[in-house]
Design a protein around this motif. Sequence first.
Motif, PDB file in Angstrom:
ATOM      1  N   THR A 241       0.808  -1.233   0.000  1.00  0.00           N
ATOM      2  CA  THR A 241       0.000   0.000   0.000  1.00  0.00           C
ATOM      3  C   THR A 241       0.829   1.266   0.000  1.00  0.00           C
ATOM      4  O   THR A 241       0.275   2.365  -0.016  1.00  0.00           O
ATOM      5  N   TYR A 257      -4.382  -3.184  -4.926  1.00  0.00           N
ATOM      6  CA  TYR A 257      -5.308  -3.947  -4.110  1.00  0.00           C
ATOM      7  C   TYR A 257      -6.008  -5.035  -4.930  1.00  0.00           C
ATOM      8  O   TYR A 257      -6.117  -4.954  -6.164  1.00  0.00           O
ATOM      9  N   ARG A 262     -10.526  -1.382  -2.231  1.00  0.00           N
ATOM     10  CA  ARG A 262      -9.130  -1.082  -1.878  1.00  0.00           C
ATOM     11  C   ARG A 262      -8.856  -1.339  -0.393  1.00  0.00           C
ATOM     12  O   ARG A 262      -8.214  -0.558   0.307  1.00  0.00           O
ATOM     13  N   THR A 263      -9.358  -2.496   0.098  1.00  0.00           N
ATOM     14  CA  THR A 263      -9.112  -2.866   1.493  1.00  0.00           C
ATOM     15  C   THR A 263      -8.220  -4.098   1.612  1.00  0.00           C
ATOM     16  O   THR A 263      -7.782  -4.433   2.713  1.00  0.00           O
ATOM     17  N   GLN A 264      -7.972  -4.793   0.482  1.00  0.00           N
ATOM     18  CA  GLN A 264      -7.162  -6.016   0.494  1.00  0.00           C
ATOM     19  C   GLN A 264      -5.909  -5.794  -0.354  1.00  0.00           C
ATOM     20  O   GLN A 264      -5.968  -5.875  -1.585  1.00  0.00           O
ATOM     21  N   PRO A 265      -4.786  -5.505   0.284  1.00  0.00           N
ATOM     22  CA  PRO A 265      -3.562  -5.235  -0.464  1.00  0.00           C
ATOM     23  C   PRO A 265      -3.142  -6.440  -1.311  1.00  0.00           C
ATOM     24  O   PRO A 265      -3.329  -7.595  -0.922  1.00  0.00           O
ATOM     25  N   SER A 274      -1.493 -11.855   0.897  1.00  0.00           N
ATOM     26  CA  SER A 274      -1.691 -10.759  -0.056  1.00  0.00           C
ATOM     27  C   SER A 274      -1.641 -11.198  -1.517  1.00  0.00           C
ATOM     28  O   SER A 274      -1.831 -10.381  -2.416  1.00  0.00           O
TER      29      SER A 274
END
Length: 314
Positions: A241, A257, A262-265, A274
Amino acid sequence: MLRLVIFMAFAMFPLSALAQSCSFSVSNMNFGLVDTLSGSQTNTTATINMNCSGIVGQRILICAHLAAGTGGASSATARQMFSGANALNYQLYSDSARSVVWGSYAWAYASRPPALALTPNVLGSATGTATIYGAVAGGQGTVPPGTYLSTFSGAQVEFRYRYTSGSSCSTASGTVAADPTFTINATVAANCLVSTQNIDFGSKGVLDGNVDATGQVSVTCTPAAAYTVSLNGGTTGSPPTTRKMSKGVETVTYGLYKNADRTQPWGDASVPGSTVPGTGTGVPQVFTVYGRVPPQATPSAGVYTDTVVVTVTY
């Protein structure tokens, strides 16, 4: 007194030299590793060994009739090898250009074997070889990994020979030789191809709010092949991020992401959880890469770039 003597010259030839007799063997054809995702054709060959005896100078026509093999044929242009219930298409040809299919009088298609010939020498014997040209067509991406096989024996392979000056191998003419046995095999290994679409955040005067954009990673893997897609930290090796686009010593921070929120890298193995998993189907699977430039101090005007390496592990 005259003495008249006539000397009688004679020669002895074995009776076997009066009739033709031939034997044949065929080497196995091994395609080795075949890349079914590639559009390229995989080629190899097998060799027929021929041994005949017969009348000196009398041409022996040899017709090597090859039917479909135990794998069968799905059409006039596609014989098949099998691994369990899965089929891999291939074909046998009589020419190096692989344009003339090697066939048989005893199968459903029009192609026939080439005319081979041997002529016994002064000892009444003749030997020779012929080449069978094989090809596995490219672009069979939906074929799963495995070892594929077809066997030619018994009714699938028939060698016939006869004295003649002709070249017709369209019928069941001539003496039948003992049937040789040979196999056709290939190995399809797990494989993956990857392509990408770049992310362009466009132009922005002041970085006072989120700037979002997307790109793509397209992965094509052989069926049932498990894989993971990872994105490295860019040229600066940064966390997912806080990657950096650069212009000289100046930078712009951004993140990549896995989801639209855009909460899960999206990163690599250095950041557990990831990466993105997948299972191959033989056709392209497209993953969206969600990019975001968060609010930050605005550097000087110019073009800022970064290079991210996509790795597919399978």
